[in-house]
Design a protein around this motif. Structure first.
Motif, mmCIF file in Angstrom:
data_model
loop_
_atom_site.group_PDB
_atom_site.id
_atom_site.type_symbol
_atom_site.label_atom_id
_atom_site.label_comp_id
_atom_site.label_asym_id
_atom_site.label_seq_id
_atom_site.Cartn_x
_atom_site.Cartn_y
_atom_site.Cartn_z
ATOM 1 N N SER A 11 0.837 -1.203 0.000
ATOM 2 C CA SER A 11 0.000 0.000 0.000
ATOM 3 C C SER A 11 0.869 1.248 0.000
ATOM 4 O O SER A 11 1.861 1.324 0.731
ATOM 5 C CB SER A 11 -0.913 0.015 1.233
ATOM 6 O OG SER A 11 -1.577 1.266 1.351
ATOM 7 N N PHE A 14 0.049 3.806 1.347
ATOM 8 C CA PHE A 14 -0.225 4.489 2.609
ATOM 9 C C PHE A 14 0.441 3.817 3.805
ATOM 10 O O PHE A 14 0.193 4.211 4.951
ATOM 11 C CB PHE A 14 -1.738 4.560 2.844
ATOM 12 C CG PHE A 14 -2.490 5.274 1.757
ATOM 13 C CD1 PHE A 14 -2.120 6.546 1.359
ATOM 14 C CD2 PHE A 14 -3.553 4.668 1.117
ATOM 15 C CE1 PHE A 14 -2.803 7.212 0.351
ATOM 16 C CE2 PHE A 14 -4.242 5.326 0.108
ATOM 17 C CZ PHE A 14 -3.870 6.599 -0.280
ATOM 18 N N TRP A 19 -6.827 8.792 1.263
ATOM 19 C CA TRP A 19 -6.525 8.347 2.621
ATOM 20 C C TRP A 19 -7.442 8.963 3.684
ATOM 21 O O TRP A 19 -7.980 8.227 4.539
ATOM 22 C CB TRP A 19 -5.064 8.637 2.941
ATOM 23 C CG TRP A 19 -4.603 8.194 4.296
ATOM 24 C CD1 TRP A 19 -4.220 8.994 5.335
ATOM 25 C CD2 TRP A 19 -4.465 6.842 4.779
ATOM 26 N NE1 TRP A 19 -3.854 8.246 6.419
ATOM 27 C CE2 TRP A 19 -3.986 6.908 6.105
ATOM 28 C CE3 TRP A 19 -4.694 5.596 4.208
ATOM 29 C CZ2 TRP A 19 -3.737 5.788 6.867
ATOM 30 C CZ3 TRP A 19 -4.452 4.455 4.976
ATOM 31 C CH2 TRP A 19 -3.978 4.561 6.286
ATOM 32 N N ASN A 56 -4.236 -3.204 -5.027
ATOM 33 C CA ASN A 56 -3.923 -1.955 -4.342
ATOM 34 C C ASN A 56 -5.070 -1.495 -3.457
ATOM 35 O O ASN A 56 -4.841 -1.016 -2.340
ATOM 36 C CB ASN A 56 -3.577 -0.876 -5.365
ATOM 37 C CG ASN A 56 -2.193 -1.066 -5.951
ATOM 38 O OD1 ASN A 56 -1.216 -0.523 -5.463
ATOM 39 N ND2 ASN A 56 -2.103 -1.855 -7.010
ATOM 40 N N THR A 57 -6.304 -1.637 -3.933
ATOM 41 C CA THR A 57 -7.457 -1.259 -3.112
ATOM 42 C C THR A 57 -7.503 -2.091 -1.842
ATOM 43 O O THR A 57 -7.708 -1.566 -0.739
ATOM 44 C CB THR A 57 -8.758 -1.426 -3.910
ATOM 45 O OG1 THR A 57 -8.743 -0.544 -5.030
ATOM 46 C CG2 THR A 57 -9.973 -1.122 -3.039
ATOM 47 N N ASP A 107 -4.734 -0.939 0.508
ATOM 48 C CA ASP A 107 -5.022 0.368 1.121
ATOM 49 C C ASP A 107 -6.058 0.232 2.234
ATOM 50 O O ASP A 107 -5.936 0.862 3.294
ATOM 51 C CB ASP A 107 -5.518 1.350 0.058
ATOM 52 C CG ASP A 107 -4.438 1.743 -0.935
ATOM 53 O OD1 ASP A 107 -3.250 1.459 -0.674
ATOM 54 O OD2 ASP A 107 -4.773 2.336 -1.978
#
Length: 338
Positions: free
Chosen positions: A169, A171, A232, A248-249, A252
């Motif tokens: 991720s 983030f 985010w 990726n989703t 995250d």
């Protein structure tokens, strides 16, 4: 020098490459048909924009080379220029390793030049001849998920050269923003779309919002709706996230530790169906094989709210990109030319 090939479809491959390359010790060149925005290109020492090879799709002849490859249409000028650009860069830069995310053809080209290749594995059923050829020829495979949660049997023959690094991720390590003052005490449901194509429409989202007013609905990346480069803050304040099961989703959502309902979009090799099934079985999210009847949303949302979001730690997003980068650096340093 490390070469990093980035597939141009959607935003996911680029986001993952950016996360990994930010941790590399060695210089890296990005090679892609996508135009890389400046904020992403900052982690690359060089960017090579490759010609497209899919602009004459209607005229494509024998694109699979009799089923051995995925996309090599005969007498295609774009393919010819693309392979020539890759070959010219390899000859000039003499990379120690090539990371490929993802292309069987680029994997084979690099290996035919004698360059070690690290391939990013993908979920789904990858037992077709092209994937088998690409995975067998790779020097190492990186699976961006947790083996404890998803351990496909078709990857087992490559166990000696596969590393499961966890979900990657962008983030990872980012702080959760403080809660905003808000008089609306309804649970917030965030619907997250993506750029890789979806059966969901903005009309669907509007109908859910008008039908189920007990929830406060927010949409990001829904086709025809609002796109956010930085989701985010919205992700962190959501009580439940509804989204597709792209890698990726999922990563995250895991990084934000949010309850989720994940829906499998149609993708080649049942990639998202495999992911949703694994996450659902492990109790990390509520997983669905298709978008449900709108009347089911209250039931599904409340089921997700009853799950323990701390279970997302099992997807191992913390440090995943750094673990992937360490593998690439190690191979690059072992392969230093004499």
């Amino acid at each position: 020098m490390i070469g990093y090939y980035i597939h141009h479809h959607g935003h996911g491959h680029l986001a993952r490459a950016t996360s990994i390359c930010a941790h590399l010790r060695n210089p890296v060149t990005a090679l892609s048909s996508a135009t890389l925005p400046g904020r992403n290109a900052a982690v690359f020492d060089e960017v090579v924009e490759l010609p497209r090879d899919d602009e004459a799709v209607d005229a494509a002849v024998d694109p699979t080379a009799h089923g051995l490859l995925h996309w090599v249409p005969r007498h295609d000028d774009g393919l010819r220029r693309r392979m020539a650009a890759l070959a010219e860069w390899i000859t000039r830069a003499r990379p120690r390793v090539m990371v490929v995310d993802v292309s069987v053809e680029v994997t084979l080209l690099a290996r035919l030049f004698g360059i070690p290749v690290v391939v990013m594995a993908m979920p789904g059923t990858r037992t077709d001849a092209p994937h088998t050829l690409g995975y067998r020829s790779a020097d190492h495979l990186i699976a961006a998920w947790a083996q404890e949660v998803y351990d496909p049997e078709w990857l087992h023959p490559y166990a000696h050269k596969t590393s499961y690094v966890g979900g990657i991720s962008r983030f990872d390590g980012r702080r959760t923003p403080p809660d905003a003052d808000d008089s609306d005490d309804r649970p917030t449901v965030l619907v997250m779309g993506g750029s890789g194509g979806s059966a969901l429409s903005s009309g669907d989202f509007r109908s859910w919002k008008s039908r189920h007013t007990r929830y406060r609905w927010e949409g990001l990346g829904v086709p025809g709706g609002v796109w956010a480069d930085d989701p985010w803050p919205s992700l962190c304040r959501a009580d439940v996230v509804i989204g597709h099961a792209g890698q990726n989703t999922v990563a995250d959502i895991a990084a934000a530790r949010r309850p989720a309902v994940l829906v499998a979009e149609r993708r080649p090799y049942d990639e998202q169906h495999a992911t949703t099934a694994a996450l659902h079985s492990a109790g990390l999210s509520v997983g669905l094989p298709e978008w449900p009847d709108p009347d089911r949303w209250p039931e599904l949302i409340e089921r997700a709210r009853g799950e323990d979001p701390a279970q997302w730690a099992r997807w191992q997003t913390s440090g995943a990109a750094a673990r992937a980068a360490a593998i690439v650096d190690r191979i690059a340093e072992e392969e230093a030319p004499t």
